[in-house]
Enzyme design. Structure first.
Site, PDB file in Angstrom:
ATOM      1  N   LYS A 558       0.805  -1.223   0.000  1.00 17.75           N
ATOM      2  CA  LYS A 558       0.000   0.000   0.000  1.00 17.75           C
ATOM      3  C   LYS A 558       0.840   1.276   0.000  1.00 17.75           C
ATOM      4  O   LYS A 558       0.528   2.227  -0.680  1.00 17.75           O
ATOM      5  CB  LYS A 558      -0.907  -0.044   1.228  1.00 17.75           C
TER       6      LYS A 558
HETATM    7  C1  F6R Z   1      -3.188   2.074  -7.260  1.00 15.24           C
HETATM    8  C2  F6R Z   1      -2.452   2.622  -6.139  1.00 15.24           C
HETATM    9  C3  F6R Z   1      -1.104   3.198  -6.402  1.00 15.24           C
HETATM   10  C4  F6R Z   1      -0.940   4.503  -5.596  1.00 15.24           C
HETATM   11  C5  F6R Z   1       0.483   5.042  -5.752  1.00 15.24           C
HETATM   12  C6  F6R Z   1       0.654   6.363  -5.046  1.00 15.24           C
HETATM   13  O1  F6R Z   1      -4.425   1.573  -6.854  1.00 15.24           O
HETATM   14  O2  F6R Z   1      -2.902   2.592  -5.017  1.00 15.24           O
HETATM   15  O3  F6R Z   1      -0.897   3.422  -7.748  1.00 15.24           O
HETATM   16  O4  F6R Z   1      -1.877   5.423  -6.048  1.00 15.24           O
HETATM   17  O5  F6R Z   1       1.397   4.123  -5.236  1.00 15.24           O
HETATM   18  O6  F6R Z   1       0.412   6.260  -3.682  1.00 15.24           O
HETATM   19  P1  F6R Z   1       0.054   7.506  -2.798  1.00 15.24           P
HETATM   20  O7  F6R Z   1      -1.223   8.071  -3.285  1.00 15.24           O
HETATM   21  O8  F6R Z   1      -0.044   6.952  -1.403  1.00 15.24           O
HETATM   22  O9  F6R Z   1       1.181   8.485  -2.941  1.00 15.24           O
END
Ligand code: F6R
Length: 563
Positions: A558
């Site tokens: 995540k």
């Molecule tokens: C796709 C997903 C990833 C995030 C990316 C950025 O479903 O969750 O592509 O969007 O790793 O993560 P953040 O938004 O936490 O910077």
């Protein structure tokens, strides 16, 4: 990525159970293998398992009381997913165990140094150098940062000592919490701290510390420093799927409530209204807005850049964070908008460092407002989604677009209310509009124009992430400039919008199957947000029908804290 959790108590307790509970909450940071180490009768016991925390829990047969336990949930970077590569890693003499998050960039140099000391490592995992260097440093462990390069946080337990040693270089998160019973907790994310914890200390760049049964000794760059406990109260209730099949389904179903929360808060919370006015003053002075993000957040950035240019007539450029370089032209006067769910994405933090060199204001749209990205921004706008557990981001995408619309556009209450009603209706009818196909397609193309193209990119990311099917988002008219060669009767095309008839004809002429999701009657970006919901549900249903767990797609985690 990877999650670290540890406990220290003056009196022996069941810290193993506590550590497993903490790791379970940190599982979103990586779930390919896990392990714990605890101290018992001057021995370090290590238990590891491949798989998620439930596999580790099965492997832990007994729960003896102990004063020290450290644990780790892994997202593999160096070294395959195997029991021996998972953490904790032991020093060659077995006296120090380490759990680590980050990358040791001078790994080869460290290996050579250790070789001269007669130490040959057993695994290809960079972590293994840490306990061995700590052994070498013996009483000078606080000098560790002089020996290791890269970004890292780690926690070490010793066989002969009732103490824990922690160190941090760079921006990866590590917190220490304590409760009234004086049990100390170490965690990569405060979400994992038990509800009894009422004070925390945040480890900063180049900090190290030793937790002993009399005191915690803090150092920075090897020099003693004093740190003060900050009040803390755990607001997060470890949630369950609440009757839904998965967190992904639960989170998609939360979208209408989140949209309502954002609509209300962005029109009534004085703090948000004030920062919004501050941003509007900044916008008046700029010639260019640079947006930076990764993955799903980047797709939200593309939509916002489009509406900024269309509605504010200001040049707006959406950058993939990792593609921003020192050579990127930052047209000044400018501001930067970074978008991130986790607030800990290493690529976005690196892009912020480049932007900071231009001394332009950085504004973040962030779901975790206590995160590093939020802390390093001049202004942070909260996305108000609560924790997003499923690895594939769904609700936060909609929140980021809506918050952006509030910041760069003016919406009245009735437009917003209609839009929220529409989201609720879309949730109910999504499966009728976009049913999963009876025959599994070999590949899926998702096509659209303008905002629909950006939605197509996001829908394709969601589908490939959780179903492992080849799926591509493409601008409708571009298909004939190349990818049409791939279309055959095993191809499914999902079309966003009413304006892609030529592309539809080109696909059907080659035997491809087409499902069209019509555009909303107006080109209000709020209405477009709801278009993504059927695609999110389609990805979820297809993953479940193929027997995959959409909450934990293979190879992913995540919070992407590595470059
Ligand atoms: C796709 C997903 C990833 C995030 C990316 C950025 O479903 O969750 O592509 O969007 O790793 O993560 P953040 O938004 O936490 O910077």
């Amino acid at each position: 990525m990877c999650g670290i959790f540890g406990c220290y108590s003056k009196q022996p307790q069941n810290l193993i159970k506590q550590t497993l509970q903490g790791l379970k909450i940190l599982e979103y940071r990586g779930y390919d293998s896990a392990g714990i180490a605890y101290r018992q009768q001057n021995q370090l016991k290590v238990i590891k398992a491949v798989g998620d925390i439930s596999q580790l829990s099965h492997a832990v047969k007994t729960h003896p009381t102990t004063t020290i336990c450290i644990g780790h949930t892994r997202w593999a970077t160096n070294g395959a997913v195997k029991v021996e590569n998972s953490h904790p890693h032991l020093s060659k003499d077995g006296t120090i165990a380490v759990v680590h998050n980050g990358i040791i960039e001078n790994y080869n140099e460290c290996c050579n140094k250790l070789k001269t000391l007669g130490i040959k490592l057993k695994t290809p995992v960079d972590t293994e150098v840490i306990p061995n260097i700590l052994c070498y440093l013996c009483h000078n462990k606080h000098n560790i940062h002089d020996y290791l390069k890269g970004q890292y946080v780690f926690c070490a337990a010793e066989k002969h000592k009732d103490s824990l040693f922690l160190a941090k270089k760079g921006s990866l998160p590590l917190y220490i919490g304590r409760d009234n019973q004086q049990t100390i907790y170490i965690t990569s994310d405060t979400l994992a701290l038990p509800r009894t914890v009422n004070e925390i200390i945040t480890m900063e760049d180049l900090d190290s510390c030793e937790i002993t049964n009399t005191k915690i000794f803090f150092y920075n760059q090897g020099h003693p420093v004093i740190k003060t406990w900050q009040p803390f109260s755990q607001s997060y209730l470890p949630s369950n799927v609440n009757g839904f099949s998965t967190y992904m389904e639960k989170e998609i179903n939360e979208i209408p409530d989140i949209l309502k929360r954002i609509t209300t808060s962005y029109q009534s919370v004085p703090e948000i209204i004030n920062t919004k006015q501050e941003l509007q003053q900044l916008i008046k002075k700029v010639k260019c807005i640079h947006l930076c993000a990764c993955g799903t957040s980047y797709h939200a950035a593309l939509i916002l850049a489009y509406i900024i240019e269309r509605d504010l007539h200001i040049r707006a450029i959406a950058h993939i964070s990792s593609e921003l370089t020192d050579h990127t032209l930052i047209h000044e006067p400018a501001i930067a908008i970074v978008i991130s769910q986790s607030g800990e994405t290493a690529d976005t933090l690196a892009a912020m460092e480049i932007l900071q060199k231009h001394e332009i204001p950085i504004i973040s749209l962030c779901n975790v407002t206590t995160s590093t990205i939020a802390k390093r921004s001049q202004i942070t706008f909260p996305l108000l989604c609560g924790p997003e557990i499923a690895v594939a981001s769904t609700k936060v995408f909609c929140a980021a677009v809506l918050v952006g619309c509030f910041l760069f556009n003016h919406y009245d209450a009735s437009t917003c209310n209609n839009f929220i009603k529409d989201a609720t209706k879309t949730l109910k009818t999504a499966r009728q509009h976009l049913p999963i196909p009876r025959d599994l397609p070999k590949q899926i193309f998702i096509i659209g124009k303008k905002i629909n193209y950006f939605l197509a990119l996001e829908a394709a990311l969601k589908i490939k992430e959780v179903t492992y099917l080849h799926c591509e988002g493409y601008p409708a008219n571009e298909l004939k400039h190349g990818p049409l060669s791939m279309v055959d009767n095993a191809t499914l095309a999902i079309v966003f919008g009413n304006d892609a008839n030529n592309a539809i004809a080109e696909i059907t002429a080659r035997g491809g199957k087409v499902i069209t999701l019509p555009s909303p009657p107006s080109d209000n970006p709020l209405l477009f947000i709801n278009q993504i919901i059927p695609a999110q549900i389609f990805a979820l249903d297809l993953a479940l029908s193929l027997g995959y767990n959409p909450d934990k797609p293979r190879n992913l985690a995540k919070s992407v804290t590595v470059l």
